[in-house]
Scaffold this active site. Structure first.
Site, PDB file in Angstrom:
ATOM      1  N   HIS A 220      26.981 161.097-126.330  1.00 18.94           N
ATOM      2  CA  HIS A 220      28.025 161.581-125.978  1.00 18.94           C
ATOM      3  C   HIS A 220      29.162 160.628-126.181  1.00 18.94           C
ATOM      4  O   HIS A 220      29.206 159.360-125.794  1.00 18.94           O
ATOM      5  CB  HIS A 220      27.980 162.005-124.428  1.00 18.94           C
TER       6      HIS A 220
ATOM      7  N   ILE B 226      20.442 172.678-124.273  1.00 20.08           N
ATOM      8  CA  ILE B 226      19.003 172.583-124.239  1.00 20.08           C
ATOM      9  C   ILE B 226      18.335 173.571-123.336  1.00 20.08           C
ATOM     10  O   ILE B 226      18.804 173.293-121.962  1.00 20.08           O
ATOM     11  CB  ILE B 226      18.266 171.193-124.371  1.00 20.08           C
TER      12      ILE B 226
ATOM     13  N   ASN C 135      20.354 161.873-125.851  1.00 17.44           N
ATOM     14  CA  ASN C 135      21.617 162.404-126.267  1.00 17.44           C
ATOM     15  C   ASN C 135      22.738 161.422-126.378  1.00 17.44           C
ATOM     16  O   ASN C 135      22.997 160.735-125.303  1.00 17.44           O
ATOM     17  CB  ASN C 135      22.187 163.648-125.384  1.00 17.44           C
TER      18      ASN C 135
ATOM     19  N   ASN D 157      25.724 160.535-136.905  1.00 16.89           N
ATOM     20  CA  ASN D 157      24.770 159.832-136.070  1.00 16.89           C
ATOM     21  C   ASN D 157      23.438 159.865-136.717  1.00 16.89           C
ATOM     22  O   ASN D 157      22.666 159.012-136.468  1.00 16.89           O
ATOM     23  CB  ASN D 157      24.845 160.583-134.816  1.00 16.89           C
TER      24      ASN D 157
ATOM     25  N   LEU E  19      25.702 170.794-130.706  1.00 14.41           N
ATOM     26  CA  LEU E  19      26.639 171.234-129.939  1.00 14.41           C
ATOM     27  C   LEU E  19      26.082 172.583-129.346  1.00 14.41           C
ATOM     28  O   LEU E  19      26.673 173.779-129.428  1.00 14.41           O
ATOM     29  CB  LEU E  19      27.653 171.669-130.743  1.00 14.41           C
TER      30      LEU E  19
ATOM     31  N   ASP F 223      25.228 166.583-119.678  1.00 10.22           N
ATOM     32  CA  ASP F 223      25.631 165.272-119.697  1.00 10.22           C
ATOM     33  C   ASP F 223      25.509 164.518-118.467  1.00 10.22           C
ATOM     34  O   ASP F 223      25.928 163.514-118.074  1.00 10.22           O
ATOM     35  CB  ASP F 223      27.298 165.356-119.854  1.00 10.22           C
TER      36      ASP F 223
ATOM     37  N   GLY G  80      26.632 165.133-139.009  1.00  8.61           N
ATOM     38  CA  GLY G  80      25.594 164.168-139.095  1.00  8.61           C
ATOM     39  C   GLY G  80      25.690 162.694-139.491  1.00  8.61           C
ATOM     40  O   GLY G  80      24.877 162.017-139.730  1.00  8.61           O
TER      41      GLY G  80
HETATM   42  C1  GRF Z   1      31.165 163.875-132.820  1.00 11.21           C
HETATM   43  O1  GRF Z   1      32.153 164.336-132.039  1.00 11.21           O
HETATM   44  C2  GRF Z   1      30.426 162.709-132.430  1.00 11.21           C
HETATM   45  O2  GRF Z   1      31.220 162.082-131.422  1.00 11.21           O
HETATM   46  C3  GRF Z   1      29.548 163.397-131.365  1.00 11.21           C
HETATM   47  O3  GRF Z   1      29.102 164.675-132.151  1.00 11.21           O
HETATM   48  C4  GRF Z   1      30.098 164.953-133.193  1.00 11.21           C
HETATM   49  C5  GRF Z   1      29.430 164.775-134.438  1.00 11.21           C
HETATM   50  O4  GRF Z   1      28.971 163.922-134.647  1.00 11.21           O
HETATM   51  N1  GRF Z   1      28.380 162.479-130.863  1.00 11.21           N
HETATM   52  P1  GRF Z   1      27.683 163.888-136.055  1.00 11.21           P
HETATM   53  O5  GRF Z   1      28.777 163.262-137.015  1.00 11.21           O
HETATM   54  O6  GRF Z   1      27.499 165.225-136.350  1.00 11.21           O
HETATM   55  O7  GRF Z   1      26.687 162.989-135.683  1.00 11.21           O
END
Ligand code: GRF
Length: 204
Positions: free
Chosen positions: A106, A90, A104, A17, A87, A147, A15
């Site tokens: 990436h 959708i 999203n 992001n 991961l 993507d 988390g």
């Molecule tokens: C990381 O590999 C990030 O690069 C990708 O998702 C994975 C986990 O991100 N966007 P987060 O720390 O759970 O946001």
């Protein structure tokens, strides 16, 4: 400026992001969106802990994901979905309910190093084994093609010859992901992103 757009954030892991989004709302980088709920497909995602700490409704959905997620989002009045380290793919039900309203992040410069099997550290392993000098991150609209949606924003990050996948992932997160995701969410929520074919046009 109208009321902030109610946003759901989908997570699967640490988390970081999501945290960047929370911090950006706190410091005013994001004014046009508020996080109405956080949904994870993994019970043990630390991202759920980050949501709870921020007082945001957080739910782990491991069964019947699409139907459960749709009804929880309806309850929360969600208008925009952000996939932040999510991961899973959708499904059509969510895609059609939130057409052009799912974005999203990436961790590469799409169309390089993306698509099936390119997630998490695997992306950076492939970047290093190929020997590219630039990588980065991409924020894009989510479509049926993994993507493959219209690109909203990208930021390049240099690759160093002695990078490990972990070191490179951290640099891409710090120098790209955590910057462009909040900016892109603000622009989309503020209605400043129009698409002409595959080209996103951003009006400042
Ligand atoms: C990381 O590999 C990030 O690069 C990708 O998702 C994975 C986990 O991100 N966007 P987060 O720390 O759970 O946001």
């Amino acid at each position: 400026m109208g009321k902030p757009m109610k946003t759901a954030v989908f997570v699967s892991g640490g988390g970081t992001n999501l945290q960047a989004l929370l911090d950006s709302i706190e410091n005013g980088v994001i004014k046009s969106a508020e996080i109405a709920c956080v949904i994870s497909n993994k019970k043990d995602a630390y991202a759920l802990e980050r949501a709870r700490k921020a007082g945001i409704p957080a739910k782990a959905i491991t069964e019947n994901f699409e139907a459960e997620a749709l009804s929880f989002m309806k309850e929360c009045g969600v208008e925009l979905i952000v996939l932040a380290g999510f991961l899973s793919i959708i499904g059509k039900g969510i895609l059609s309910a939130f057409k052009d309203r799912i974005i999203n992040i990436h961790p590469s410069l799409i169309p390089s190093f993306c698509g099936k099997g390119y997630y998490g550290l695997h992306v950076h392993e492939k970047v290093l084994s190929y020997g590219v000098k630039l990588t980065g991150a991409t924020v894009h609209f989510v479509s049926e093609e993994v993507d493959g949606g219209v690109i909203i924003m990208q930021k390049a990050v240099e690759v160093r010859h002695d990078d490990t996948p972990e070191v490179l992932q951290k640099r891409v997160m710090e120098e790209a992901e955590w910057l462009i995701l909040p900016r892109a969410v603000e622009l989309v929520a503020a209605g400043k992103v129009q698409t002409k074919g595959r080209m996103a046009v951003i009006s400042e």
